[in-house]
Design an enzyme around this catalytic site. Structure first.
Site, PDB file in Angstrom:
ATOM      1  N   ARG A  51       0.789  -1.223   0.000  1.00  0.00           N
ATOM      2  CA  ARG A  51       0.000   0.000   0.000  1.00  0.00           C
ATOM      3  C   ARG A  51       0.827   1.281   0.000  1.00  0.00           C
ATOM      4  NH1 ARG A  51      -2.902  -3.419   1.799  1.00  0.00           N
ATOM      5  NH2 ARG A  51      -1.055  -3.993   2.947  1.00  0.00           N
ATOM      6  N   THR A  52       1.769   1.356   0.925  1.00  0.00           N
ATOM      7  CA  THR A  52       2.427   2.645   1.107  1.00  0.00           C
ATOM      8  C   THR A  52       3.232   2.999  -0.142  1.00  0.00           C
ATOM      9  OG1 THR A  52       2.474   2.222   3.463  1.00  0.00           O
ATOM     10  CG2 THR A  52       3.854   4.005   2.678  1.00  0.00           C
ATOM     11  N   LYS A  80      26.216  -2.340   0.375  1.00  0.00           N
ATOM     12  CA  LYS A  80      27.671  -2.279   0.175  1.00  0.00           C
ATOM     13  C   LYS A  80      28.347  -1.499   1.291  1.00  0.00           C
ATOM     14  CE  LYS A  80      27.160  -2.038  -4.855  1.00  0.00           C
ATOM     15  NZ  LYS A  80      27.358  -1.142  -5.996  1.00  0.00           N
ATOM     16  N   ARG A 101      11.159   4.117   3.590  1.00  0.00           N
ATOM     17  CA  ARG A 101      10.773   3.166   4.648  1.00  0.00           C
ATOM     18  C   ARG A 101      12.007   2.337   4.985  1.00  0.00           C
ATOM     19  NH1 ARG A 101       5.641  -0.738   4.710  1.00  0.00           N
ATOM     20  NH2 ARG A 101       4.767   1.272   5.284  1.00  0.00           N
ATOM     21  N   HIS A 129       4.844   6.413  11.614  1.00  0.00           N
ATOM     22  CA  HIS A 129       4.376   6.218  10.230  1.00  0.00           C
ATOM     23  C   HIS A 129       3.369   7.329   9.916  1.00  0.00           C
ATOM     24  CE1 HIS A 129       3.203   4.498   6.536  1.00  0.00           C
ATOM     25  NE2 HIS A 129       2.934   3.256   6.888  1.00  0.00           N
TER      26      HIS A 129
HETATM   27  C1  NCD Z   1       1.513  -0.666   8.290  1.00  0.00           C
HETATM   28  C2  NCD Z   1       3.014  -0.494   8.454  1.00  0.00           C
HETATM   29  O1  NCD Z   1       3.751  -0.704   7.500  1.00  0.00           O
HETATM   30  O2  NCD Z   1       3.390  -0.121   9.550  1.00  0.00           O
HETATM   31  N1  NCD Z   1       1.134  -0.897   6.976  1.00  0.00           N
HETATM   32  C3  NCD Z   1       0.907   0.170   6.158  1.00  0.00           C
HETATM   33  O3  NCD Z   1       1.751   1.004   5.943  1.00  0.00           O
HETATM   34  N2  NCD Z   1      -0.325   0.310   5.683  1.00  0.00           N
HETATM   35  C4  NCD Z   1       0.931  -1.636   9.233  1.00  0.00           C
HETATM   36  C5  NCD Z   1       1.521  -3.008   9.330  1.00  0.00           C
HETATM   37  O4  NCD Z   1       2.462  -3.372   8.635  1.00  0.00           O
HETATM   38  O5  NCD Z   1       0.994  -3.764  10.151  1.00  0.00           O
END
Ligand code: NCD
Length: 357
Positions: A51-52, A80, A101, A129
């Site tokens: 999703r993200t 590396k 991320r 997040h």
């Molecule tokens: C979440 C995350 O990555 O923290 N997912 C997301 O970004 N929608 C929640 C999760 O991984 O449980």
């Protein structure tokens, strides 16, 4: 340079403005189709994501911009031995904005200090997040018509669930909000979060019982037990499946109690609830894309504004030693600390307590 590392980098007014912008994008998609023409987003995902990452990329494409990306821990020069700071400097030469991320807390903050373009934290370990929170806020706003005066239940892995930490930070700023924090004893919210709630005088209770809490809630935010963050796999096995929401249990909830989940779900919401109009989680995922569009537009327009001010300092005596923090992995990092409102010394990257001895 403005970045988005913590949700509190945005004021309440700015959050309303982002929601208004997202609603305008939803209503007039065509109007925005060339807004980011010639601009590139770099999506750097050192941890799995569906999703993200895809919603950031879809957001940029819908704004007429383009995408360059690295995904998977093995896909970049970090394997590396390159520091994240160097990666940030290099990517700044190729793109106009970064979404990152990474499994270490504080990684996005570290990159934002080195980058010369805005950095968006798309999840730093079990820490924060903020763009998931943008999706959560728009969903609550659209479905409940307000962000104030709500009793919000948050259930599951409140220790490692980074979406939970950002959501609490965000919702704490609206009047009349109270929290019911539902988690097994091993997975309660970290102390830097409960200390903030206590200092701000925001009502919250901690419980292990979902069914007792359910009838009182206006919003229920379910989360997955974060398997990948456990040091001991047996602890995960013991806690997996500890909360399962289903259509039967939801009979005792308010008729207008919405259920959110950042997704992916494992088994914490039974699919037999999906058809219920109160199941908001797939609409929440869609709202995330529109909020990310609004955020990209804002950060690109304001890139020359100064970064959010922080009350932190560095002192060679105080070093974070958390294994989950970027500080203990990144060569050459300048440790930074701050005192919270209770006088506890904390790391400015991961917010964990630092011993003063
Ligand atoms: C979440 C995350 O990555 O923290 N997912 C997301 O970004 N929608 C929640 C999760 O991984 O449980």
């Amino acid at each position: 340079m403005r970045s988005l590392i913590n949700i509190t980098d945005l004021s309440v007014e700015e959050l309303y403005a982002l929601m208004d912008k997202a609603l305008d994008i939803i209503a007039h998609r065509e109007k925005y189709s060339e807004s980011c023409k010639g601009k590139k987003i770099a999506t750097l995902f050192f941890e799995p994501s569906t999703r993200t990452r895809l919603s950031f990329e879809a957001a940029m494409l819908e704004l007429g911009g383009s995408v360059i990306s690295v995904s998977g821990a093995g896909g970049s020069s970090v394997t590396k031995g390159e520091t994240l700071a160097d990666t940030a400097k290099v990517v700044s030469c190729y793109a106009d904005i970064i979404a990152v991320r990474h499994p270490l807390a504080g990684s996005a903050r570290n990159m934002s200090k080195a980058a010369s373009i805005p950095v968006i934290n798309a999840g730093d370990g079990g820490h924060f997040h903020p763009t998931q929170t943008l999706a959560d806020l728009l969903t609550i706003y659209r479905e409940k018509g307000r962000l104030s005066g709500l009793t919000i239940g948050i259930c599951g892995d409140l220790l490692y669930g980074r979406t939970v930490h950002s959501l609490i930070d965000a919702m704490s700023r609206y009047e009349g909000v109270s929290f019911v924090l539902i988690a097994p004893n091993e997975l309660k919210v970290p102390s830097h979060i409960t200390e903030k709630l206590t200092t701000l005088g925001i009502p919250f209770e901690e419980t292990t019982e979902l069914e007792d809490a359910l009838p009182r809630l206006d919003v229920l935010y379910m989360t997955r037990i974060q398997r990948e963050r456990f040091e001991n796999p047996q602890t995960y096995e013991r806690l997996a499946g500890c909360y399962i929401l289903d259509a039967r249990k939801m009979r005792s909830a308010k008729k207008d109690c919405i259920v959110l989940h950042p997704l992916p779900r494992v088994d914490e919401i039974s699919t037999d609830f999906d058809a219920d109009p109160r199941a908001s989680y797939f609409r929440q995922a869609e709202n995330g894309k529109f909020m990310r569009e609004a955020l990209i537009l804002k950060l690109l327009a304001e890139k020359d504004l100064p970064a959010a001010e922080e009350n932190v300092y560095s002192d060679p005596r105080f070093k974070c030693s958390s294994k989950k923090c970027v500080c203990t992995h990144e060569r050459g990092i300048v440790h930074e600390v701050y005192y919270d409102s209770k006088g506890t010394l904390r790391c400015a990257y991961c917010d964990e307590e630092i011993s003063e001895d």
